[in-house]
Motif scaffolding. Structure first.
Motif, mmCIF file in Angstrom:
data_model
loop_
_atom_site.group_PDB
_atom_site.id
_atom_site.type_symbol
_atom_site.label_atom_id
_atom_site.label_comp_id
_atom_site.label_asym_id
_atom_site.label_seq_id
_atom_site.Cartn_x
_atom_site.Cartn_y
_atom_site.Cartn_z
ATOM 1 N N GLY B 305 -13.137 -44.251 -8.635
ATOM 2 C CA GLY B 305 -13.157 -44.749 -10.009
ATOM 3 C C GLY B 305 -11.790 -44.767 -10.645
ATOM 4 N N VAL B 306 -10.717 -44.720 -9.848
ATOM 5 C CA VAL B 306 -9.369 -44.779 -10.405
ATOM 6 C C VAL B 306 -8.592 -45.925 -9.748
ATOM 7 C CG1 VAL B 306 -7.336 -43.459 -11.054
ATOM 8 C CG2 VAL B 306 -9.486 -42.297 -10.604
ATOM 9 N N PRO B 307 -8.902 -47.160 -10.125
ATOM 10 C CA PRO B 307 -8.225 -48.284 -9.474
ATOM 11 C C PRO B 307 -6.713 -48.256 -9.686
ATOM 12 C CG PRO B 307 -9.622 -49.026 -11.298
ATOM 13 C CD PRO B 307 -9.934 -47.594 -11.075
ATOM 14 N N ALA B 382 -7.052 -38.622 -7.645
ATOM 15 C CA ALA B 382 -8.245 -39.409 -7.956
ATOM 16 C C ALA B 382 -9.433 -38.896 -7.165
ATOM 17 C CB ALA B 382 -7.998 -40.875 -7.646
ATOM 18 N N ALA B 383 -9.206 -38.640 -5.855
ATOM 19 C CA ALA B 383 -10.310 -38.220 -4.988
ATOM 20 C C ALA B 383 -10.832 -36.854 -5.426
ATOM 21 C CB ALA B 383 -9.845 -38.176 -3.541
ATOM 22 N N LEU B 384 -9.928 -35.956 -5.781
ATOM 23 C CA LEU B 384 -10.351 -34.599 -6.118
ATOM 24 C C LEU B 384 -11.040 -34.545 -7.473
ATOM 25 C CD1 LEU B 384 -7.390 -32.459 -4.764
ATOM 26 C CD2 LEU B 384 -9.659 -32.822 -3.775
ATOM 27 N N TRP B 391 -16.622 -34.436 -0.505
ATOM 28 C CA TRP B 391 -16.406 -35.136 0.778
ATOM 29 C C TRP B 391 -15.220 -36.088 0.735
ATOM 30 C CZ3 TRP B 391 -17.342 -40.430 0.609
ATOM 31 C CH2 TRP B 391 -18.063 -40.887 -0.513
ATOM 32 N N LEU B 392 -14.866 -36.633 -0.435
ATOM 33 C CA LEU B 392 -13.702 -37.525 -0.515
ATOM 34 C C LEU B 392 -12.402 -36.741 -0.320
ATOM 35 C CD1 LEU B 392 -14.401 -40.035 -3.440
ATOM 36 C CD2 LEU B 392 -14.230 -40.519 -1.004
ATOM 37 N N GLY B 393 -12.348 -35.510 -0.893
ATOM 38 C CA GLY B 393 -11.121 -34.724 -0.808
ATOM 39 C C GLY B 393 -10.704 -34.454 0.630
ATOM 40 N N PRO B 458 -7.610 -46.484 -16.634
ATOM 41 C CA PRO B 458 -7.673 -45.016 -16.731
ATOM 42 C C PRO B 458 -6.900 -44.340 -15.600
ATOM 43 C CG PRO B 458 -9.747 -45.929 -15.960
ATOM 44 C CD PRO B 458 -8.915 -47.082 -16.400
ATOM 45 N N VAL B 459 -6.257 -43.241 -15.890
ATOM 46 C CA VAL B 459 -5.512 -42.470 -14.895
ATOM 47 C C VAL B 459 -6.381 -41.276 -14.466
ATOM 48 C CG1 VAL B 459 -3.203 -41.594 -14.410
ATOM 49 C CG2 VAL B 459 -3.617 -42.960 -16.456
ATOM 50 N N ALA B 460 -6.078 -40.782 -13.244
ATOM 51 C CA ALA B 460 -6.839 -39.619 -12.781
ATOM 52 C C ALA B 460 -6.564 -38.426 -13.684
ATOM 53 C CB ALA B 460 -6.457 -39.307 -11.340
ATOM 54 N N GLU B 461 -7.582 -37.588 -13.872
ATOM 55 C CA GLU B 461 -7.420 -36.481 -14.809
ATOM 56 C C GLU B 461 -6.811 -35.242 -14.148
ATOM 57 O OE1 GLU B 461 -11.487 -36.454 -15.777
ATOM 58 O OE2 GLU B 461 -11.267 -38.453 -16.635
#
Lengths: 450, 607
Positions: B305-307, B382-384, B391-393, B458-461
């Motif tokens: 969700g972070v293009p 983004a993944a974390l 599972w993405l991390g 949006p940027v990763a948080e």
């Protein structure tokens, strides 16, 4: 008077062109004469475009500016230009070259007068104008066959025109007017109507070379220069057939004239193709073929007054006929007058061969060519007025005509012969123009009308 | 003139000019690319000032073609033009001795123009057209040496793979236009509901084809049969990037289910392609597998969700991967091939190219302060931070580790050993091309701040030290493993399998090709039987016809011949009627007139 003349500008332009071409010849400038004539006729064509859609009369109803006469100009003026280009090859360098162009203009003027005739006197005037100019044209080469042909043509024309004038005098006596529009007023005198009508059929039938008034045509075509034969087969013929249409529009429907026209149609088609079947001379073959094609026109004339299709079919077939017949004559002008001259043409000159095949197939009436559309409309018009048997006869004759035209086509693709076609650029122009017209008229009509 | 056409028109005109003029080819193509770069920079400036406008071109009824100069699109246009320009500079040297230069430069220029059109397209119709054009151009370019069977095969394979996946794009576009009623991309993305799930999955299929995601990755390795500048252009900012760009642009459409699928595909690909890269025995094929792996990382970012993270990595990867390929092209000229056996120790012989290669490789591995460090950081963050972090991390970190390992392996193989060097023509041009891209690969990371400011995404948080530490750790361990341990030892039992491209039970050939062929053979057999049956029926009817004909010949032919004889006889009669004597003819005419009169009179009397 002013508006009348404005409606007649194309005719006036043709007349002025004829005179200008004659003046150029008097100044010994034959080439200028040709240029003037071609430009003048094209200008007259352009002037006609403005009149498309007009339907009125001028000079108190004696001359009609209607669909028929307008399209007659649009068809016959370009046809005359093409004939002129062919004629240039025949007469170039001869003593009175320019007079040919001038006479062609005069004869076309006569044909236009015929096509727009609204008065019996215009019928006579048009017949005579066309006749006098074309006698001279046939006689132009000053050889024995030409003189003989012109002589026959002249005698035949004199007799038939005299008969026509004689018959028309009955109409005048019965109705008290020379206007065609007054013909319906003669209902009380059927004999007079019949006498006059037969006379008109004789007079115009000779010009349109309908059987049995066609006898002059093969001789005249053979004796005349080839270009003049091509011209005779198109312009005066179409003019006379349009004039016949103008006359029958005014006749009462139940006076039996349709039967006469239908009978002449059968005679012309059948006799024309039968006679063409045994000719060895291509010009005579084409002459008989053009006699038969006149018979097809009568299918449309039979329907005049009763069917909406009548006028469009006559006009469309006239355009198609002018294109394909002039094209066939132009190819013949390049190959010579005998059937053997066509041997191997398709191999030696493939483009010319293809063009000739297209012209002949169009004359037969093979789709999608112009001749097909024209004949299709004519058949539809005849069937529309309960003359189905006539349409059947015409279709049978079309089958017969295939045999006639195959006599030219088959040798063209025979092996081992080589035609020696001597072409002039003028031939090429005429062939290409006619070829394009044959295709375009056919395709366009199928797209937009049928 | 609207500034939005500035990136597209120059290469298009250059392509035409190359085809027409056929002289000064490199200059024309370079001029087109440079002008395109200038135009896209100018466009970016105007966009950031808020001056650029959408351009409407006449298209389908009620669906005009749109060129939209947004921040995202104009930034991508700059990236495409930059890579295109330096690749073309490199190609001037690389292609010096090749024939068919007009074809090469014309198609490259057309490729650039089509890619710019794709990037700037504001409606699906134009995007589809550009999508097809880059497919065609890549086919032509991969098959540039079409005389070599493997190049021709690779071109066909690439075309067929991507074409099959393109079906997804077509259906998705029809779905979106049908549900939104307009072809404008921005509007149609607001669809929602089941349509958006279906369309999103179909778009993912299209992106998988173009971006070579598992299981559609095979064509990318084979496409290495084309010229190296082509590979550089294809892999960095154009063909392969088109898939990721498509997903980044359609991110607003993607529902949670689709995002999950995107992340899954990306995660599997980044690990699997990394393993394949580790086992490759050819430098260019290693780089190709690495491309698939890196695009897997981008898909993870999109799936998280972070293009924006995907976009940053796409930009960094564009510079890095093109630099790597261009350096590989230099090595290829020095040793006449790209297999590692041939390239042993080539790094010592070509120091300029190797230095660029090393910098780009470290950037790709994610070593600070090079660009890859920042972009990979964003992806990991983004993944974390995503809902699928458990599972993405691990998948992202595994991908990062593998990246370091295969790049270190490549560096080791290029540096150790020795081989015979050939003189390289046009190496100055190639050097300019390589370093023109190495520099952005190094410094691009510092431009990420302004880029994030321009692009409203949006940027990763989860920005934090843990992310940086984890990423760096994975990269360094990967590099160390790759340098110290040989690939067979590192991969163990998986090595042989990876060398075959991780083909499952014979790969696509066995899974799709053989069943399809079996069906085809069955159809052929059925066809043969049908044919025999039809033939039998035909023979029977022919026999009947023959019998009928015998009857005909006796009966009908006789009739026709007598008819013909009759017609001919009539014709002869018609001729005798035509005697040529005028009094004779006139008499006939007169008689006919009389007959007509009699008919008409009798008719009128009987009424």
């Amino acid at each position: 008077m002013g508006p009348d003349l404005a409606l007649l500008t194309p005719e006036i332009a043709v007349l002025l062109t004829a005179i200008a071409a004659l003046i150029a010849e008097m100044l010994r400038r034959p080439r200028i004469s040709l240029v003037v004539a071609v430009i003048g006729l094209l200008v007259a064509t352009g002037l006609t475009l403005r009149l498309v859609g007009t339907d009125t009369t001028v000079f108190g109803g004696s001359f009609r500016v209607d669909t028929l006469s307008t399209w007659a100009k649009l068809i016959l003026l370009p046809a005359t230009v093409l004939s002129m280009l062919l004629a240039r090859v025949d007469v170039c360098g001869s003593a009175r070259e320019g007079t040919v162009y001038s006479l062609l203009c005069f004869a076309t003027f006569g044909a236009l007068v015929l096509a727009g005739a609204g008065d019996t006197m215009f019928l006579v005037l048009g017949t005579l104008l066309t006749g006098l100019a074309t006698f001279a044209l046939v006689a132009y080469p000053d050889t024995d066959p030409a003189t003989e042909a012109a002589m026959k043509f002249f005698v035949f024309a004199s007799v038939t025109t005299a008969v026509m004038i004689f018959g028309l005098s009955y109409w005048f006596g019965a109705s008290g007017s020379t206007l065609l529009a007054d013909l319906p007023g003669m209902d009380t005198m059927p004999m007079a109507v019949i006498l006059g009508f037969v006379a008109v059929v004789v007079g115009l039938g000779y010009k349109a070379s309908l059987v049995p008034f066609h006898f002059w045509a093969p001789d005249a075509y053979e004796g005349a220069p080839l270009s003049i034969a091509a011209y005779l087969s198109v312009v005066p013929k179409v003019g006379a057939l349009f004039a016949l249409t103008q006359v029958v529009r005014e006749l009462p429907a139940d006076s039996g004239w349709t039967a006469v026209i239908a009978g002449l149609a059968v005679l012309s088609m059948t006799y024309g193709y039968l006679a063409a079947l045994v000719q060895d001379n291509v010009i005579r073959l084409l002459a008989y073929s053009s006699i038969a094609q006149s018979g097809y026109f009568l299918l449309g004339i039979v329907a005049v007054g009763s069917s909406e299709l009548a006028l469009p079919s006559i006009i469309l077939f006239a355009a198609a006929y002018a294109a394909m017949n002039l094209g066939a004559f132009a190819v013949t002008a390049a190959t010579g007058r005998t059937l053997s001259g066509f041997g191997g043409l398709g191999r030696a000159r493939p483009l010319m061969g293809i063009a000739m095949v297209i012209f002949l197939l169009s004359l037969v009436g093979i789709p999608p060519l112009a001749g097909f559309v024209g004949k299709f409309m004519l058949f539809a018009a005849a069937i529309d007025v309960q003359f189905t048997w006539l349409a059947v006869v015409a279709i049978v004759n079309s089958v017969l005509s295939l045999a006639v035209y195959l006599r030219i086509i088959v040798p063209m693709y025979r092996r081992g012969e080589s035609a020696s076609a001597a072409t002039d650029p003028s031939h090429g122009i005429v062939v290409i123009t006619a070829f394009a017209a044959t295709l375009i008229i056919g395709l366009a009509a199928q797209l937009f009308i049928v | 003139m609207n500034a939005v056409v500035l990136p597209i028109l120059p290469p298009l005109i250059a392509a035409l000019a190359v085809l027409i003029l056929r002289r000064g080819l490199p200059a024309l193509a370079l001029a087109g690319a440079t002008l395109s770069l200038a135009g896209s920079l100018w466009l970016l400036v105007r966009v950031t000032n808020g001056q650029a406008e959408t351009l409407l071109l006449p298209g389908l009824p009620d669906m005009p073609l749109r060129l939209v100069p947004g921040p995202l699109t104009s930034l991508l246009a700059v990236a495409v033009a930059t890579v295109g320009t330096f690749v073309l500079i490199h190609a001037v040297g690389y292609m010096r001795r090749e024939s068919g230069q007009a074809r090469f430069y014309a198609v490259m220029s057309l490729f650039l123009a089509a890619m710019q059109a794709l990037v700037l397209a504001g409606d699906w119709i134009l995007l589809l057209a550009a999508w097809e054009l880059i497919g065609l151009c890549s086919y032509l370019l991969i098959g540039f040496w079409f005389q070599r069977p493997e190049a021709a095969n690779a071109a066909s394979r690439a075309f067929l793979y991507t074409r099959s996946a393109d079906l997804g794009l077509y259906v998705a576009v029809f779905l979106l236009i049908g549900s939104a009623g307009t072809s404008e991309i921005a509007v149609s993305l607001e669809a929602g509901g089941s349509v958006s799930t279906a369309a999103g999955l179909l778009l993912l299929l299209a992106a998988m084809g173009k971006s070579a995601q598992i299981p559609l990755q095979d064509w990318l390795m084979r496409a290495m049969a084309g010229p190296t500048p082509v590979s550089a252009l294809l892999h960095s900012a154009t063909l392969v990037a088109a898939g990721a760009i498509l997903l980044i642009r359609s991110a607003p459409l993607l529902t949670p289910e689709v995002l999950f699928a995107v992340g899954l595909v990306g995660g599997i690909t980044t690990v699997a392609a990394g393993v394949i890269a580790l086992a490759e025995h050819d430098l260019k094929r290693l780089l190709a597998a690495s491309t698939a792996s890196q695009y897997g990382l981008m898909l993870i970012a999109v799936g998280a969700g972070v293009p924006l993270a995907a976009l940053l990595h796409l930009l960094a990867h564009a510079a890095i991967k093109s630099a790597l390929f261009l350096a590989a092209g230099d090595f290829q000229h020095a040793r006449g091939g790209t297999a590692f056996d041939q390239l042993k120790g080539v790094g010592r012989a070509r120091p300029w190219a190797f230095a660029g290669f090393v910098l780009a490789a470290l950037a790709l591995a994610g070593i600070p302060p090079l660009s890859g460090f920042f972009s990979k950081d964003a992806v990991i963050a983004a993944a974390l931070s995503a809902s699928g972090a458990p599972w993405l991390g691990p998948l992202v970190l595994a991908g990062t580790l593998l990246t370091g390992a295969y790049m270190a392996r490549a560096l080791r193989l290029l540096w150790q050993g020795s081989g015979e060097n050939q003189p390289v023509a046009g190496s100055a041009w190639m050097r300019v091309g390589i370093w023109g891209l190495v520099i952005p690969a190094v410094v691009l990371g510092f431009a990420f701040g302004p880029i994030e400011a321009i692009i409203e995404l949006p940027v990763a948080e989860a920005e934090g030290t843990s992310v940086v530490v984890l990423g760096l750790l994975a990269a360094v361990i990967g590099l160390a493993l790759g340098w110290l341990v040989s690939a067979p030892h590192l991969l163990g039992p998986v090595y042989r399998w990876a060398q075959r491209g991780l083909a499952v039970g014979g790969g696509l050939t066995a899974g799709v090709g053989r069943p399809a062929m079996a069906v085809a053979r069955g159809c052929d057999r059925l066809e043969g039987r049908l044919y025999a049956a039809v033939l039998g029926a035909g023979r029977a009817s022919l026999a009947v016809a023959r019998q009928v004909r015998v009857g005909d010949e006796r009966l009908i032919n006789g009739l026709i011949f007598s008819l013909v004889a009759g017609v001919r006889g009539l014709g002869a009669r018609a001729r005798t009627l035509q005697s040529g004597l005028i009094h004779h003819s006139l008499a006939i005419s007169a008689t006919a007139t009389a007959v007509l009169l009699v008919i008409l009179f009798s008719a009128s009397l009987s009424f």
